[in-house]
Design a protein around this motif. Structure first.
Motif, PDB file in Angstrom:
ATOM      1  N   PHE A  47       0.826  -1.195   0.000  1.00 54.19           N
ATOM      2  CA  PHE A  47       0.000   0.000   0.000  1.00 54.19           C
ATOM      3  C   PHE A  47       0.861   1.245   0.000  1.00 54.19           C
ATOM      4  CE2 PHE A  47      -3.127   3.004   1.139  1.00 54.19           C
ATOM      5  CZ  PHE A  47      -2.631   3.745   2.205  1.00 54.19           C
ATOM      6  N   VAL A  48       0.402   2.278  -0.732  1.00 62.49           N
ATOM      7  CA  VAL A  48       1.108   3.555  -0.766  1.00 62.49           C
ATOM      8  C   VAL A  48       0.254   4.678  -0.173  1.00 62.49           C
ATOM      9  CG1 VAL A  48       2.166   5.321  -2.223  1.00 62.49           C
ATOM     10  CG2 VAL A  48       2.454   2.892  -2.794  1.00 62.49           C
ATOM     11  N   ALA A  49      -0.952   4.855  -0.713  1.00 58.31           N
ATOM     12  CA  ALA A  49      -1.804   5.958  -0.259  1.00 58.31           C
ATOM     13  C   ALA A  49      -3.240   5.670  -0.649  1.00 58.31           C
ATOM     14  CB  ALA A  49      -1.354   7.276  -0.882  1.00 58.31           C
ATOM     15  N   HIS A  50      -4.173   6.269   0.093  1.00 55.45           N
ATOM     16  CA  HIS A  50      -5.561   6.167  -0.328  1.00 55.45           C
ATOM     17  C   HIS A  50      -6.312   7.451  -0.019  1.00 55.45           C
ATOM     18  CE1 HIS A  50      -7.126   5.429   3.724  1.00 55.45           C
ATOM     19  NE2 HIS A  50      -6.474   4.285   3.835  1.00 55.45           N
ATOM     20  N   ILE A  51      -7.481   7.586  -0.664  1.00 54.19           N
ATOM     21  CA  ILE A  51      -8.276   8.796  -0.561  1.00 54.19           C
ATOM     22  C   ILE A  51      -9.752   8.422  -0.550  1.00 54.19           C
ATOM     23  CG2 ILE A  51      -8.322   9.151  -3.085  1.00 54.19           C
ATOM     24  CD1 ILE A  51      -8.043  12.186  -2.485  1.00 54.19           C
ATOM     25  N   THR A  52     -10.524   9.130   0.251  1.00 53.63           N
ATOM     26  CA  THR A  52     -11.943   8.845   0.327  1.00 53.63           C
ATOM     27  C   THR A  52     -12.664   9.245  -0.959  1.00 53.63           C
ATOM     28  OG1 THR A  52     -12.252  11.000   1.383  1.00 53.63           O
ATOM     29  CG2 THR A  52     -12.086   9.072   2.835  1.00 53.63           C
ATOM     30  N   ARG A  53     -13.877   8.794  -1.050  1.00 53.49           N
ATOM     31  CA  ARG A  53     -14.678   9.054  -2.247  1.00 53.49           C
ATOM     32  C   ARG A  53     -14.789  10.548  -2.531  1.00 53.49           C
ATOM     33  NH1 ARG A  53     -20.235   6.263  -1.723  1.00 53.49           N
ATOM     34  NH2 ARG A  53     -20.736   8.018  -0.369  1.00 53.49           N
ATOM     35  N   GLY A  54     -14.985  11.333  -1.495  1.00 49.39           N
ATOM     36  CA  GLY A  54     -15.127  12.769  -1.680  1.00 49.39           C
ATOM     37  C   GLY A  54     -13.824  13.524  -1.723  1.00 49.39           C
ATOM     38  N   GLY A  55     -12.730  12.830  -1.474  1.00 53.56           N
ATOM     39  CA  GLY A  55     -11.424  13.470  -1.532  1.00 53.56           C
ATOM     40  C   GLY A  55     -11.041  14.244  -0.291  1.00 53.56           C
ATOM     41  N   THR A  56     -11.812  14.092   0.780  1.00 56.34           N
ATOM     42  CA  THR A  56     -11.557  14.913   1.958  1.00 56.34           C
ATOM     43  C   THR A  56     -10.562  14.295   2.929  1.00 56.34           C
ATOM     44  OG1 THR A  56     -13.464  13.900   3.026  1.00 56.34           O
ATOM     45  CG2 THR A  56     -13.818  15.991   1.860  1.00 56.34           C
ATOM     46  N   ARG A  57     -10.360  12.999   2.833  1.00 54.23           N
ATOM     47  CA  ARG A  57      -9.429  12.343   3.758  1.00 54.23           C
ATOM     48  C   ARG A  57      -8.435  11.515   2.974  1.00 54.23           C
ATOM     49  NH1 ARG A  57     -13.019  10.156   8.882  1.00 54.23           N
ATOM     50  NH2 ARG A  57     -14.092  12.128   9.327  1.00 54.23           N
ATOM     51  N   THR A  58      -7.195  11.572   3.410  1.00 54.13           N
ATOM     52  CA  THR A  58      -6.132  10.805   2.778  1.00 54.13           C
ATOM     53  C   THR A  58      -5.328  10.073   3.839  1.00 54.13           C
ATOM     54  OG1 THR A  58      -4.631  12.708   2.846  1.00 54.13           O
ATOM     55  CG2 THR A  58      -5.948  12.414   0.841  1.00 54.13           C
ATOM     56  N   TYR A  59      -4.613   9.058   3.383  1.00 54.74           N
ATOM     57  CA  TYR A  59      -3.783   8.274   4.298  1.00 54.74           C
ATOM     58  C   TYR A  59      -2.602   7.737   3.526  1.00 54.74           C
ATOM     59  CZ  TYR A  59      -2.468   4.963   7.911  1.00 54.74           C
ATOM     60  OH  TYR A  59      -1.780   4.278   8.876  1.00 54.74           O
ATOM     61  N   TYR A  60      -1.441   7.696   4.202  1.00 52.03           N
ATOM     62  CA  TYR A  60      -0.198   7.293   3.532  1.00 52.03           C
ATOM     63  C   TYR A  60       0.553   6.266   4.361  1.00 52.03           C
ATOM     64  CZ  TYR A  60      -1.135  11.658   1.084  1.00 52.03           C
ATOM     65  OH  TYR A  60      -1.737  12.664   0.370  1.00 52.03           O
ATOM     66  N   THR A  61       1.271   5.429   3.661  1.00 49.82           N
ATOM     67  CA  THR A  61       2.191   4.575   4.366  1.00 49.82           C
ATOM     68  C   THR A  61       3.346   5.432   4.889  1.00 49.82           C
ATOM     69  OG1 THR A  61       3.377   2.465   4.229  1.00 49.82           O
ATOM     70  CG2 THR A  61       3.631   3.973   2.379  1.00 49.82           C
ATOM     71  N   ASP A  62       3.951   5.012   5.974  1.00 43.88           N
ATOM     72  CA  ASP A  62       4.942   5.851   6.636  1.00 43.88           C
ATOM     73  C   ASP A  62       6.096   6.260   5.732  1.00 43.88           C
ATOM     74  OD1 ASP A  62       4.701   4.305   9.957  1.00 43.88           O
ATOM     75  OD2 ASP A  62       3.508   5.858   8.975  1.00 43.88           O
ATOM     76  N   SER A  63       6.518   5.378   4.856  1.00 47.17           N
ATOM     77  CA  SER A  63       7.721   5.643   4.059  1.00 47.17           C
ATOM     78  C   SER A  63       7.534   6.769   3.042  1.00 47.17           C
ATOM     79  CB  SER A  63       8.176   4.367   3.358  1.00 47.17           C
ATOM     80  OG  SER A  63       7.182   3.927   2.454  1.00 47.17           O
ATOM     81  N   VAL A  64       6.283   7.147   2.761  1.00 47.62           N
ATOM     82  CA  VAL A  64       6.057   8.196   1.760  1.00 47.62           C
ATOM     83  C   VAL A  64       5.458   9.460   2.365  1.00 47.62           C
ATOM     84  CG1 VAL A  64       5.713   6.416   0.025  1.00 47.62           C
ATOM     85  CG2 VAL A  64       3.718   7.548   1.015  1.00 47.62           C
ATOM     86  N   LYS A  65       5.163   9.442   3.635  1.00 50.56           N
ATOM     87  CA  LYS A  65       4.562  10.623   4.273  1.00 50.56           C
ATOM     88  C   LYS A  65       5.477  11.823   4.130  1.00 50.56           C
ATOM     89  CE  LYS A  65       1.676   8.335   7.738  1.00 50.56           C
ATOM     90  NZ  LYS A  65       1.489   8.041   9.184  1.00 50.56           N
ATOM     91  N   GLY A  66       4.882  12.950   3.758  1.00 53.93           N
ATOM     92  CA  GLY A  66       5.643  14.173   3.575  1.00 53.93           C
ATOM     93  C   GLY A  66       6.264  14.301   2.203  1.00 53.93           C
ATOM     94  N   ARG A  67       6.261  13.224   1.420  1.00 50.92           N
ATOM     95  CA  ARG A  67       6.842  13.261   0.069  1.00 50.92           C
ATOM     96  C   ARG A  67       5.787  13.051  -1.019  1.00 50.92           C
ATOM     97  NH1 ARG A  67      10.301   9.456  -1.522  1.00 50.92           N
ATOM     98  NH2 ARG A  67       9.466   7.820  -0.160  1.00 50.92           N
TER      99      ARG A  67
END
Length: 125
Positions: A47-67
């Motif tokens: 997993f790398v990143a995901h986003i909700t249907r409306g685009g309001t929430r995102t989540y990242y795996t630790d290794s890519v956060k901030g990049r």
């Protein structure tokens, strides 16, 4: 049925940036939570990143956060992955995936219904 097509991959040097795009066909894109995954040679898909249907929430795996930044434009049926400060360990095939009819995305690939064919990202040191 939704079909996903990734683009934007390529060969870059460490520290460079790329923006991946995932274009979706079909009218149900806006109802799907979306995610990005990658698979390096000889390794399992992660997993790398995901986003909700409306685009309001995102989540990242630790290794890519901030990049890396995931975003979506439902009017264009497209989800993006902006990748900055790329590292050689970011090398792999990047896949976008959609979770039909779901508001929230997930880090578990098995919970996605649609997958693209992938785009290769190679980062040289």
């Amino acid at each position: 049925q939704v079909q996903l097509v990734e683009s934007g991959g390529g060969l870059v040097q460490a520290g460079d940036s790329l923006r991946l795009s995932c274009a979706a066909s079909g009218r149900t894109f806006s109802t799907a939570a979306m995610g990005w995954f990658r698979q390096a040679p000889g390794k399992e898909r992660e997993f790398v990143a995901h986003i909700t249907r409306g685009g309001t929430r995102t989540y990242y795996t630790d290794s890519v956060k901030g990049r890396f930044t995931i975003s979506r434009d439902n009017a264009k049926n497209t989800v993006y992955l902006q990748m900055n400060s790329l590292k050689p360990e970011d090398t792999g095939v990047y896949y976008c995936a959609g979770r039909r009819g779901m508001y929230y995305a997930t880090a578990y690939g098995g919970e996605y219904d649609y997958w693209g064919q992938g785009t290769q990202v190679t980062v040289s040191s």
